[in-house]
Design a protein around this motif. Structure first.
Motif, mmCIF file in Angstrom:
data_model
loop_
_atom_site.group_PDB
_atom_site.id
_atom_site.type_symbol
_atom_site.label_atom_id
_atom_site.label_comp_id
_atom_site.label_asym_id
_atom_site.label_seq_id
_atom_site.Cartn_x
_atom_site.Cartn_y
_atom_site.Cartn_z
ATOM 1 N N VAL A 141 -143.409 -7.825 41.754
ATOM 2 C CA VAL A 141 -143.589 -9.280 41.789
ATOM 3 C C VAL A 141 -143.620 -9.866 40.374
ATOM 4 C CG1 VAL A 141 -145.229 -11.108 42.389
ATOM 5 C CG2 VAL A 141 -144.730 -9.287 44.035
ATOM 6 N N THR A 142 -144.238 -9.142 39.448
ATOM 7 C CA THR A 142 -144.445 -9.692 38.104
ATOM 8 C C THR A 142 -143.151 -10.138 37.425
ATOM 9 O OG1 THR A 142 -146.414 -8.312 37.886
ATOM 10 C CG2 THR A 142 -145.537 -9.288 35.871
ATOM 11 N N PRO A 143 -142.117 -9.265 37.325
ATOM 12 C CA PRO A 143 -140.904 -9.720 36.633
ATOM 13 C C PRO A 143 -140.098 -10.749 37.412
ATOM 14 C CG PRO A 143 -140.564 -7.529 37.526
ATOM 15 C CD PRO A 143 -142.023 -7.847 37.703
ATOM 16 N N LEU A 144 -140.385 -10.924 38.704
ATOM 17 C CA LEU A 144 -139.695 -11.949 39.489
ATOM 18 C C LEU A 144 -140.392 -13.299 39.396
ATOM 19 C CD1 LEU A 144 -138.860 -9.937 42.743
ATOM 20 C CD2 LEU A 144 -137.327 -10.467 40.840
ATOM 21 N N LEU A 145 -141.715 -13.283 39.432
ATOM 22 C CA LEU A 145 -142.488 -14.518 39.485
ATOM 23 C C LEU A 145 -142.866 -15.052 38.102
ATOM 24 C CD1 LEU A 145 -144.163 -16.619 41.139
ATOM 25 C CD2 LEU A 145 -146.052 -14.967 41.067
ATOM 26 N N VAL A 146 -143.379 -14.166 37.267
ATOM 27 C CA VAL A 146 -143.983 -14.603 36.001
ATOM 28 C C VAL A 146 -142.976 -15.240 35.037
ATOM 29 C CG1 VAL A 146 -145.188 -13.786 33.940
ATOM 30 C CG2 VAL A 146 -145.951 -13.071 36.222
ATOM 31 N N PRO A 147 -141.787 -14.643 34.820
ATOM 32 C CA PRO A 147 -140.850 -15.310 33.918
ATOM 33 C C PRO A 147 -140.470 -16.723 34.369
ATOM 34 C CG PRO A 147 -140.187 -13.039 34.241
ATOM 35 C CD PRO A 147 -141.284 -13.319 35.218
ATOM 36 N N ALA A 148 -140.343 -16.901 35.693
ATOM 37 C CA ALA A 148 -139.993 -18.227 36.197
ATOM 38 C C ALA A 148 -141.076 -19.244 35.858
ATOM 39 C CB ALA A 148 -139.785 -18.169 37.712
ATOM 40 N N ILE A 149 -142.354 -18.860 36.025
ATOM 41 C CA ILE A 149 -143.452 -19.764 35.680
ATOM 42 C C ILE A 149 -143.490 -20.007 34.169
ATOM 43 C CG2 ILE A 149 -145.949 -20.097 35.720
ATOM 44 C CD1 ILE A 149 -146.055 -18.336 38.210
ATOM 45 N N ALA A 150 -143.363 -18.910 33.400
ATOM 46 C CA ALA A 150 -143.484 -19.018 31.946
ATOM 47 C C ALA A 150 -142.360 -19.845 31.331
ATOM 48 C CB ALA A 150 -143.512 -17.622 31.331
ATOM 49 N N LEU A 151 -141.132 -19.665 31.809
ATOM 50 C CA LEU A 151 -140.004 -20.406 31.253
ATOM 51 C C LEU A 151 -140.036 -21.880 31.649
ATOM 52 C CD1 LEU A 151 -137.170 -17.766 31.753
ATOM 53 C CD2 LEU A 151 -138.224 -18.464 29.575
ATOM 54 N N THR A 152 -140.684 -22.190 32.782
ATOM 55 C CA THR A 152 -140.756 -23.572 33.252
ATOM 56 C C THR A 152 -141.979 -24.303 32.695
ATOM 57 O OG1 THR A 152 -139.656 -22.924 35.307
ATOM 58 C CG2 THR A 152 -140.773 -25.063 35.287
ATOM 59 N N TYR A 153 -143.147 -23.621 32.732
ATOM 60 C CA TYR A 153 -144.400 -24.296 32.377
ATOM 61 C C TYR A 153 -145.089 -23.701 31.141
ATOM 62 C CZ TYR A 153 -143.823 -26.071 37.121
ATOM 63 O OH TYR A 153 -143.325 -26.668 38.250
ATOM 64 N N GLY A 154 -144.560 -22.614 30.595
ATOM 65 C CA GLY A 154 -145.182 -21.970 29.446
ATOM 66 C C GLY A 154 -145.979 -20.746 29.849
ATOM 67 N N TRP A 155 -146.145 -19.819 28.900
ATOM 68 C CA TRP A 155 -146.822 -18.561 29.233
ATOM 69 C C TRP A 155 -148.299 -18.771 29.536
ATOM 70 C CZ3 TRP A 155 -150.886 -17.013 26.218
ATOM 71 C CH2 TRP A 155 -150.944 -17.456 24.897
ATOM 72 N N ARG A 156 -148.917 -19.793 28.978
ATOM 73 C CA ARG A 156 -150.332 -20.035 29.261
ATOM 74 C C ARG A 156 -150.551 -20.371 30.738
ATOM 75 N NH1 ARG A 156 -152.905 -20.382 24.436
ATOM 76 N NH2 ARG A 156 -151.575 -20.771 22.620
ATOM 77 N N MET A 157 -149.711 -21.208 31.280
ATOM 78 C CA MET A 157 -149.835 -21.582 32.679
ATOM 79 C C MET A 157 -149.565 -20.392 33.595
ATOM 80 S SD MET A 157 -150.705 -23.754 34.882
ATOM 81 C CE MET A 157 -150.944 -25.148 33.765
ATOM 82 N N ALA A 158 -148.742 -19.445 33.157
ATOM 83 C CA ALA A 158 -148.476 -18.261 33.972
ATOM 84 C C ALA A 158 -149.769 -17.487 34.228
ATOM 85 C CB ALA A 158 -147.447 -17.366 33.279
ATOM 86 N N PHE A 159 -150.632 -17.364 33.215
ATOM 87 C CA PHE A 159 -151.900 -16.656 33.403
ATOM 88 C C PHE A 159 -152.850 -17.446 34.297
ATOM 89 C CE2 PHE A 159 -150.520 -14.515 29.472
ATOM 90 C CZ PHE A 159 -150.786 -13.195 29.808
ATOM 91 N N ILE A 160 -152.902 -18.745 34.113
ATOM 92 C CA ILE A 160 -153.838 -19.556 34.895
ATOM 93 C C ILE A 160 -153.404 -19.636 36.354
ATOM 94 C CG2 ILE A 160 -154.787 -21.880 35.181
ATOM 95 C CD1 ILE A 160 -154.599 -22.142 32.083
ATOM 96 N N ALA A 161 -152.121 -19.847 36.602
ATOM 97 C CA ALA A 161 -151.637 -19.997 37.977
ATOM 98 C C ALA A 161 -151.815 -18.713 38.785
ATOM 99 C CB ALA A 161 -150.164 -20.411 37.963
ATOM 100 N N THR A 162 -151.485 -17.573 38.215
ATOM 101 C CA THR A 162 -151.642 -16.313 38.953
ATOM 102 C C THR A 162 -153.111 -16.006 39.205
ATOM 103 O OG1 THR A 162 -151.425 -15.136 36.833
ATOM 104 C CG2 THR A 162 -149.462 -15.286 38.208
ATOM 105 N N GLY A 163 -154.001 -16.427 38.311
ATOM 106 C CA GLY A 163 -155.426 -16.213 38.535
ATOM 107 C C GLY A 163 -155.968 -17.020 39.705
ATOM 108 N N VAL A 164 -155.467 -18.240 39.865
ATOM 109 C CA VAL A 164 -155.934 -19.087 40.970
ATOM 110 C C VAL A 164 -155.636 -18.433 42.321
ATOM 111 C CG1 VAL A 164 -155.558 -21.287 42.156
ATOM 112 C CG2 VAL A 164 -155.819 -21.233 39.661
#
Length: 428
Positions: A157-180
């Motif tokens: 899941v990580t390489p499919l989901l996380v790059p999409a979040i990071a490239l769209t909203y930034g790497w900081r939001m990737a950590f916060i969104a997955t934590g929620v």
């Protein structure tokens, strides 16, 4: 006895597999949280200015915290039980994971990774304690294989989901969104989990199957007694030898694929998915193989060790991967090695419940986890030095290829028959 157990299994309910599914989901979340640093390494290095050695140091401090936490949390879970212990560990690591999105320096990043390591160290001691409570011995390797497969789902899941979040909203939001998203699991765990005898969804037939092994006395075992046993060291040395290889794959595999085959953040997905799908299959197959051998009358000693030997041999070809020019040929070799690791691990993780009273399972798992994390600390520094000095992964994969045979040798020398230990517990 075998016929009786087969009859019990045929008539029993299946709620124990719902509990196993919760373990699977938690392990998937655990691996998303820890693997994100490897997938996001190019963005993080560009933003925070890391060198290879500094990246290795950040991994080192995660491993150091994992080692410290593993040793203490196993004892804590044995004392308070997995329902409370797992919830506290999961909640702590989720907060630490989300805190990654708030840092602005290498030192701050290392600090939140340290906190993440402390929390994540609770996953396997708690999960294996749950398996010991909810599954008879003949089903444990398969149950461990299933919940351990969550690691590979998380890695997929990580390489499919996380790059999409990071490239769209930034790497900081990737950590916060997955934590929620993780909070949903925590609520489900507290609401659902109880011990088998306390659970309204467990019928008499399923409870009889769960409790079909000899009853272990209540109480606890002091650490001094556990450290005095050769079986403890058999498990710990095997973890020290093999866990670091998985950590190396987790934290440096995207970097290897990028440097050797020119992949970027958008291109990691398909190769990493293929590798971790193979890992998933290996995890389940390794647990299934030893459980199947035991169902056919082989001893736990023969079933576990024969399966682990096959797994160790499957890892060996990884020593050649640096010299493979075709990306998908390398993916196949790496996938075979990671599948071998996960199948080996599914059997290795059953040894504490095979060998020790239930009162000591999480403590022994914690000791082994600490040994594995210390090995992870060492390999982090080794990889950082090798890459800084040579830029080549060849020495790193050479170490990976032989680690599993050495780990199995240690198990066989220290516990030739995998005979359960008989040491008196201290009354609570």
């Amino acid at each position: 006895m075998t016929g009786t157990n087969s009859s019990l299994a045929g008539n029993a309910g299946s709620y124990r597999w719902t509990i196993c599914a919760l373990l699977f989901a938690a392990t998937a979340i655990n691996y998303i949280d820890r693997q994100m640093i490897g997938v996001l390494k190019p963005l993080l290095q560009a933003d925070l200015g890391w060198s290879e050695r500094q990246y290795a140091d950040i991994v080192f401090w995660f491993q150091a915290a994992y080692a410290i936490g593993f040793l203490g949390i196993g004892r804590f879970i044995d004392l308070v039980g997995p329902r409370i212990g797992y919830a506290l560990a999961f909640g702590f690591w989720t907060l630490a994971h989300m805190a990654h999105g708030l840092v602005h320096s290498v030192v701050q990043f290392a600090a939140v990774r340290f906190a993440l390591g402390l929390g994540e160290s609770g996953n396997f001691p708690a999960g294996l304690k749950v398996v010991a409570e909810w599954f008879p011995q003949k089903e444990r390797a398969f149950a461990v294989g299933v919940f351990n497969a969550g690691a590979n789902v998380g890695a997929i899941v990580t390489p499919l989901l996380v790059p999409a979040i990071a490239l769209t909203y930034g790497w900081r939001m990737a950590f916060i969104a997955t934590g929620v998203f993780s909070i949903v699991w925590l609520v489900a765990w507290v609401a659902i989990y109880r011990r088998p005898r306390e659970h309204a969804r467990v019928g008499a037939a399923e409870l009889a199957l769960i409790e079909s092994d000899p009853i272990a006395p209540a109480g606890h075992l002091p650490w001094r007694r556990l450290f005095a046993r050769r079986e403890t060291w058999a498990y710990a040395i095997a973890k020290f030898m093999t866990d670091p290889i998985w950590w190396m794959f987790l934290f440096w595999l995207p970097d290897f694929l990028g440097k050797r085959y020119g992949l970027d953040l958008k291109g990691y997905g398909p190769p990493l998915v293929a590798i971790y799908v193979l890992s998933d299959l290996g995890s389940v197959a390794g647990g299934w193989m030893s459980s199947r051998l035991m169902a056919r009358g082989r001893s736990a000693n023969a079933a576990r060790k024969l399966t682990m030997l096959v797994c160790a041999l499957a890892v060996l070809p990884i020593v050649t991967v640096q010299y493979v020019d075709h990306l998908w040929g390398a993916v196949l070799l790496i996938g075979l090695a990671t599948a071998g690791h996960q199948a080996f691990s599914a059997n290795l993780l059953t040894l504490p419940s095979d060998l020790f009273p239930r009162a000591a399972v999480a403590s022994v798992v914690g000791i082994g986890g600490t040994a594995g994390a210390i090995g992870g600390m060492l390999i982090a520094q080794f990889v950082g030095h090798v890459l800084e000095a040579t830029g080549s992964y060849a020495p790193i994969f050479a170490v990976a290829g032989g680690a599993y045979l050495l780990g199995l040798l240690a198990i066989h020398v220290l516990s030739p028959r995998l005979t359960p230990v008989h040491i008196p517990v201290v009354e609570k």
